[in-house]
Design a protein around this motif. Structure first.
Motif, short mmCIF file in Angstrom:
data_model
loop_
_atom_site.label_atom_id
_atom_site.label_comp_id
_atom_site.label_asym_id
_atom_site.label_seq_id
_atom_site.Cartn_x
_atom_site.Cartn_y
_atom_site.Cartn_z
N ASP A 196 -25.64 37.98 24.84
CA ASP A 196 -25.17 36.78 26.15
C ASP A 196 -27.40 37.06 26.97
O ASP A 196 -27.42 37.79 26.52
N CYS A 197 -26.97 35.52 27.58
CA CYS A 197 -28.56 36.08 28.06
C CYS A 197 -28.33 34.96 29.00
O CYS A 197 -27.30 34.57 29.77
N GLU A 198 -29.15 35.95 30.55
CA GLU A 198 -28.96 34.90 31.41
C GLU A 198 -29.47 33.15 31.47
O GLU A 198 -28.47 32.29 32.66
N ARG A 199 -29.76 32.50 30.42
CA ARG A 199 -29.49 31.40 30.57
C ARG A 199 -28.44 30.89 29.66
O ARG A 199 -28.26 29.23 30.69
N ASN A 200 -28.16 31.44 29.09
CA ASN A 200 -26.70 31.26 28.49
C ASN A 200 -25.81 31.02 30.22
O ASN A 200 -24.68 30.05 29.96
N ALA A 201 -25.81 31.92 30.41
CA ALA A 201 -25.04 32.32 31.26
C ALA A 201 -24.79 31.31 32.62
O ALA A 201 -23.77 30.70 32.73
N ALA A 202 -26.38 29.97 32.91
CA ALA A 202 -26.35 29.30 33.71
C ALA A 202 -25.83 28.55 33.55
O ALA A 202 -25.51 27.70 34.32
N LYS A 203 -26.26 28.32 32.33
CA LYS A 203 -25.36 26.84 32.01
C LYS A 203 -24.25 27.63 31.95
O LYS A 203 -23.77 26.21 31.99
N ARG A 204 -23.48 28.39 31.42
CA ARG A 204 -21.56 27.83 31.49
C ARG A 204 -21.69 28.00 33.08
O ARG A 204 -20.33 27.29 33.68
N LEU A 205 -22.48 28.48 33.86
CA LEU A 205 -21.84 28.91 35.09
C LEU A 205 -21.97 27.46 36.18
O LEU A 205 -21.33 27.32 36.93
N LEU A 206 -23.26 26.79 35.28
CA LEU A 206 -23.45 25.55 36.78
C LEU A 206 -22.18 24.27 36.45
O LEU A 206 -21.38 23.59 37.35
N ARG A 207 -22.02 24.40 34.78
CA ARG A 207 -20.62 23.84 34.68
C ARG A 207 -19.40 24.06 35.06
O ARG A 207 -18.38 23.33 35.63
N LYS A 208 -18.94 25.03 35.58
CA LYS A 208 -18.02 25.30 35.78
C LYS A 208 -17.75 25.56 37.80
O LYS A 208 -16.65 24.48 37.98
N LEU A 218 -25.35 19.90 45.49
CA LEU A 218 -26.51 20.85 44.98
C LEU A 218 -27.89 20.80 44.55
O LEU A 218 -28.17 19.57 44.19
N ILE A 219 -28.74 21.25 45.44
CA ILE A 219 -30.45 21.19 45.24
C ILE A 219 -30.38 22.92 44.18
O ILE A 219 -29.71 24.14 45.00
N VAL A 220 -30.21 23.02 42.89
CA VAL A 220 -30.09 24.59 42.29
C VAL A 220 -31.41 24.72 42.67
O VAL A 220 -32.26 23.78 42.14
N SER A 227 -37.19 26.63 34.21
CA SER A 227 -38.17 25.31 34.25
C SER A 227 -38.24 24.35 32.14
O SER A 227 -39.02 24.36 32.02
N ASN A 228 -37.31 24.37 32.01
CA ASN A 228 -37.21 24.22 30.65
C ASN A 228 -36.19 22.27 30.37
O ASN A 228 -35.15 22.26 30.77
N ALA A 229 -37.27 21.47 29.16
CA ALA A 229 -36.02 20.21 29.39
C ALA A 229 -34.70 20.28 28.97
O ALA A 229 -33.95 19.84 29.47
N PRO A 230 -34.01 21.49 27.88
CA PRO A 230 -33.62 21.12 27.82
C PRO A 230 -32.25 22.01 29.13
O PRO A 230 -30.48 20.92 29.37
N HIS A 231 -32.04 22.08 29.69
CA HIS A 231 -32.28 23.06 30.69
C HIS A 231 -31.93 21.85 32.07
O HIS A 231 -30.91 21.52 32.94
N ILE A 236 -29.24 17.69 35.36
CA ILE A 236 -29.23 15.81 35.81
C ILE A 236 -27.98 15.37 35.28
O ILE A 236 -27.40 14.75 36.08
N ASP A 237 -27.32 15.76 34.08
CA ASP A 237 -25.92 15.14 33.37
C ASP A 237 -24.84 15.75 34.27
O ASP A 237 -23.69 15.29 34.87
N LEU A 238 -25.57 17.30 35.35
CA LEU A 238 -24.48 17.45 35.76
C LEU A 238 -24.42 16.99 37.71
O LEU A 238 -23.63 17.75 38.08
N HIS A 239 -25.25 15.73 37.68
CA HIS A 239 -25.87 15.61 38.88
C HIS A 239 -25.77 15.99 40.14
O HIS A 239 -25.42 16.79 41.30
#
Ligand SMILES: [Zn+2]
Length: 445
Positions: A196-208, A218-220, A227-231, A236-239
């Motif tokens: 696992d890595c921090e980037r994947n963890a961030a994705k899971r965490l923000l969704r939760k 929130l302002i993350v 600061s990469n495009a997919p993130h 933006i999707d998560l508002h």
């Protein structure tokens, strides 16, 4: 020796004081299903509460907790009916799914919202800063479990087992307190052999977080890795708004855009005096993040602090979706720079102010190490809540001068006298009433 309660001088908000919070935590633990076979002498809720008490009291080890097994205060103040021994505690907690602990943080958070206690932390246009940062807390070449990350040494083949977690906290540059949300373990995920890595963890965490708090504005705030495009598209999707670090090496195209904007006079610059030097903000709105994502427009914020010799002392750059104006640029810089708070006010506090963050309380075979680290973060949330909301807690802390002295004093009072409530205990500490008492109890000194 039961002490009489002293006169009440300091008001406490009942639900946001230690007594209210411990009862709340216990009620939330009680909702976690106990998947063991029936007939276990020690309940899951008592075991969870015992581990929580270990971290609330800042016991340096489970052995220290074990020595409290006959302590009436543990039963009365932490609402524990039957205390597990250290071996039982480890056995009972090892199979607990750490995800089950997330709603317990939610209970405390809702109480903070209900008590209007989070209002001072609102940062900008009704939004809170949500700081994210990862850190490691365990590393060993021998001890390991199913959730360990495995790092294999390229030359020797030696395996190092590790645990890391991604912490998330609401914070404000003007306030010392941070409000941690449940952290996301960075660990071996089911059904995958890849680390696992921090980037994947961030994705899971923000969704939760979005799922648990659909309305929370929130302002993350994250470092340059984010600061990469997919993130950014995910945010933006998560508002969720964002202020993300951006380094020249990772964003050549973006920095070229800034140079071009400078030449076309599209950059706004603000300067002001800072101590013996000068601070300068330059910003430009609506520039493409990079060449392959030209549709993804961000606002670019650049901050430099110059020394008296005119040499730059500090340089920070961020990308944000918040429209930058001369009126809010300085505030947004403060928001971006608040990221250090999660390192300083969260991890450094856990590591250096009595929480024993890196101590191995027990590793287990499944989840124990992660469960302990989540419970420690929960104890930290409860402490930060008291610090934010409970004048009595703050008065005792002020009197004793440091967190370490506060915890030491708390433990010694806890050990020697019987209290009716945490409020009672804090009042005795605040007014120095223990000194007037006869000799301490003999059964556990
Ligand atoms: Zn492990």
């Amino acid at each position: 020796m039961v002490m009489p309660p002293p006169r009440q001088i300091v008001n406490v908000r009942k639900h946001l004081s230690a007594d209210g919070l411990y009862a709340l935590v216990r009620a939330a633990f009680a909702k976690i299903p106990d998947l063991r076979r029936e007939g276990s002498p020690i309940s899951l809720v008592d075991t969870l509460m015992s581990a929580f008490a270990t971290f609330a009291l800042k016991d340096p080890s489970l052995l220290a907790f074990e020595e409290r097994r006959n302590d009436q205060n543990l039963r009365d103040l932490f609402h524990i009916q039957r205390l597990p021994c250290d071996t039982q505690m480890r056995e009972i907690l090892d199979p607990v799914d750490p995800e089950q602990l997330r709603p317990v943080f939610g209970s405390v958070f809702r109480e903070l919202q209900r008590g209007q206690a989070l209002k001072p932390l609102v940062f900008y246009q009704g939004s809170y800063l949500l700081l994210l940062d990862g850190t490691g807390y365990f590393s060993s070449q021998q001890i390991h479990c199913d959730s360990c990350l495995k790092k294999v040494h390229a030359e020797t083949g030696q395996v190092t087992y590790q645990h890391q977690m991604l912490a998330a906290a609401l914070a404000h540059p003007d306030h010392k307190e941070v409000i941690p949300l449940p952290p996301e373990p960075i660990c071996q995920q089911d059904g995958t052999t890849k680390n696992d890595c921090e980037r994947n963890a961030a994705k899971r965490l923000l969704r939760k977080i979005r799922q648990e708090h659909p309305q929370l504005r929130l302002i993350v705030v994250e470092d340059g890795l984010a600061s990469n495009a997919p993130h950014i598209r995910e945010l933006i999707d998560l508002h969720m708004h964002f202020i993300l670090g951006a380094k020249p090496g990772d964003h050549e195209f973006l920095f070229d855009q800034l140079i071009a904007a400078f030449e076309d006079d599209r950059v706004t610059t603000i300067t002001w005096k800072v101590g013996d030097g000068q601070a300068e903000i330059s910003f430009v709105n609506q520039v493409p993040l990079n060449e392959s994502n030209s549709d993804l427009l961000v606002n670019f914020l650049h901050y430099v602090e110059y020394g008296p010799d005119g040499e730059p002392r500090k340089v920070f750059t961020w990308v944000t979706d918040l429209h930058i104006t001369p009126g809010n640029a300085r505030l947004l810089v403060r928001g971006g720079r608040a990221r250090w708070k999660i390192e300083n006010e969260t991890f450094n506090t856990l590591k250096n102010q009595g929480y024993h963050y890196e101590h191995n309380y027990g590793h287990g075979k499944q989840h124990l190490s992660v469960v302990f680290s989540m419970l420690m973060m929960l104890a930290f949330l409860v402490d930060q809540t008291q610090q934010l909301c409970c004048p009595l807690f703050r008065a005792v802390w002020k009197k004793l001068g440091s967190k370490r002295a506060l915890w030491d004093n708390l433990r010694s009072h806890f050990r020697h006298f019987v209290f009716q409530s945490m409020k009672h205990l804090y009042e005795v500490m605040l007014f120095g009433l223990a000194k007037n008492l006869p000799a301490p109890r003999l059964d556990s000194s």
